[in-house]
Motif scaffolding. Structure first.
Motif, short mmCIF file in Angstrom:
data_model
loop_
_atom_site.label_atom_id
_atom_site.label_comp_id
_atom_site.label_asym_id
_atom_site.label_seq_id
_atom_site.Cartn_x
_atom_site.Cartn_y
_atom_site.Cartn_z
N HIS A 130 0.83 -1.21 0.00
CA HIS A 130 0.00 0.00 0.00
C HIS A 130 0.86 1.25 0.00
O HIS A 130 0.62 2.18 -0.78
CB HIS A 130 -0.94 0.01 1.20
N VAL A 131 1.86 1.29 0.88
CA VAL A 131 2.72 2.48 0.94
C VAL A 131 3.51 2.63 -0.35
O VAL A 131 3.62 3.73 -0.89
CB VAL A 131 3.67 2.41 2.16
N LEU A 134 1.19 3.99 -3.12
CA LEU A 134 0.81 5.39 -2.91
C LEU A 134 2.00 6.34 -3.08
O LEU A 134 1.88 7.38 -3.73
CB LEU A 134 0.19 5.58 -1.52
N HIS A 135 3.14 5.98 -2.52
CA HIS A 135 4.30 6.88 -2.53
C HIS A 135 5.09 6.78 -3.83
O HIS A 135 5.33 7.79 -4.50
CB HIS A 135 5.21 6.60 -1.33
N TYR A 140 2.45 10.28 -3.81
CA TYR A 140 2.01 10.94 -2.59
C TYR A 140 3.19 11.06 -1.62
O TYR A 140 4.07 10.21 -1.59
CB TYR A 140 0.89 10.14 -1.91
N HIS A 142 4.93 11.03 2.18
CA HIS A 142 4.72 10.10 3.29
C HIS A 142 3.59 10.58 4.18
O HIS A 142 2.80 9.78 4.69
CB HIS A 142 6.00 9.92 4.10
N ALA A 145 0.32 9.74 2.34
CA ALA A 145 0.10 8.29 2.34
C ALA A 145 -0.28 7.80 3.74
O ALA A 145 -1.19 6.98 3.90
CB ALA A 145 1.34 7.56 1.84
N SER A 156 5.04 4.77 7.54
CA SER A 156 5.02 4.85 6.08
C SER A 156 6.44 4.76 5.52
O SER A 156 6.70 4.02 4.57
CB SER A 156 4.36 6.16 5.65
#
Length: 178
Positions: A130-131, A134-135, A140, A142, A145, A156
């Motif tokens: 997931h991290v 997103l990152h 995104y 930290h 996220a 994160s």
């Protein structure tokens, strides 16, 4: 035999490898039998018995004689089996999650490398995946996220580090240069 075993134990506690080898020969059959009954698998039982004796050698100084040496050794073997079962359960859970996903279709002109990367990302543990998505994929921060995922910013960052490390390992196993 008991006096001989006590002598061997004292010698092994003084790092006498020959004495420990004799203790090993005295106890391997029963330790292996215990491991085999607990695992139900010859290969796993062999590995667990080996791990138990490695741990016993490393912990010989801690054997105080409060119980029989065989009892102490069996407890180490049980811990080796339980540790292996926990590890195997986690691995089986991860394998099942990956198997449940349908394969991603190849894009036109795709050499397969993007598919390998996508599959490697899919195999990441949930939090790390997931991290990472997103990152690293969507860009995104930290902070953003972590807010989306309901985790701390430090978590994160740690999950991203873990994801990158696991991805490198997976891709290296597939023959890609990191």
């Amino acid at each position: 035999m008991v006096a001989d075993e006590a002598t061997l134990i004292r010698q092994a506690q003084q790092s006498d490898a020959r004495a420990f080898e004799l203790l090993y020969r005295l106890h391997i059959d029963k330790v292996y039998g215990l491991c085999l009954r607990m695992t139900g698998n010859v290969s796993d039982a062999e590995d667990c018995a080996q791990e138990a004796f490695i741990q016993a050698w490393n912990k010989m100084q801690k054997f105080r004689g409060d119980s029989a040496f065989s009892t102490w050794l069996h407890r180490i073997a049980v811990n080796a089996v339980l540790g292996r079962m926990r590890k195997s359960k986690r691995e089986q859970d991860r394998i099942q999650v990956v198997a449940d996903r349908s394969p991603m279709p190849l894009a036109t002109g795709d050499s397969g490398e993007m598919r390998d990367l996508a599959e490697a990302i899919d195999r990441l543990p949930e939090g790390a995946r997931h991290v990472f998505v997103l990152h690293a994929v969507y860009g995104y921060s930290h902070g953003e996220a972590s807010n989306m995922l309901g985790i701390a910013t430090g978590t994160s960052k740690a999950q991203l580090h873990r994801a990158r490390r696991l991805l490198v390992q997976q891709l290296e196993q597939q023959g890609f240069e990191a």
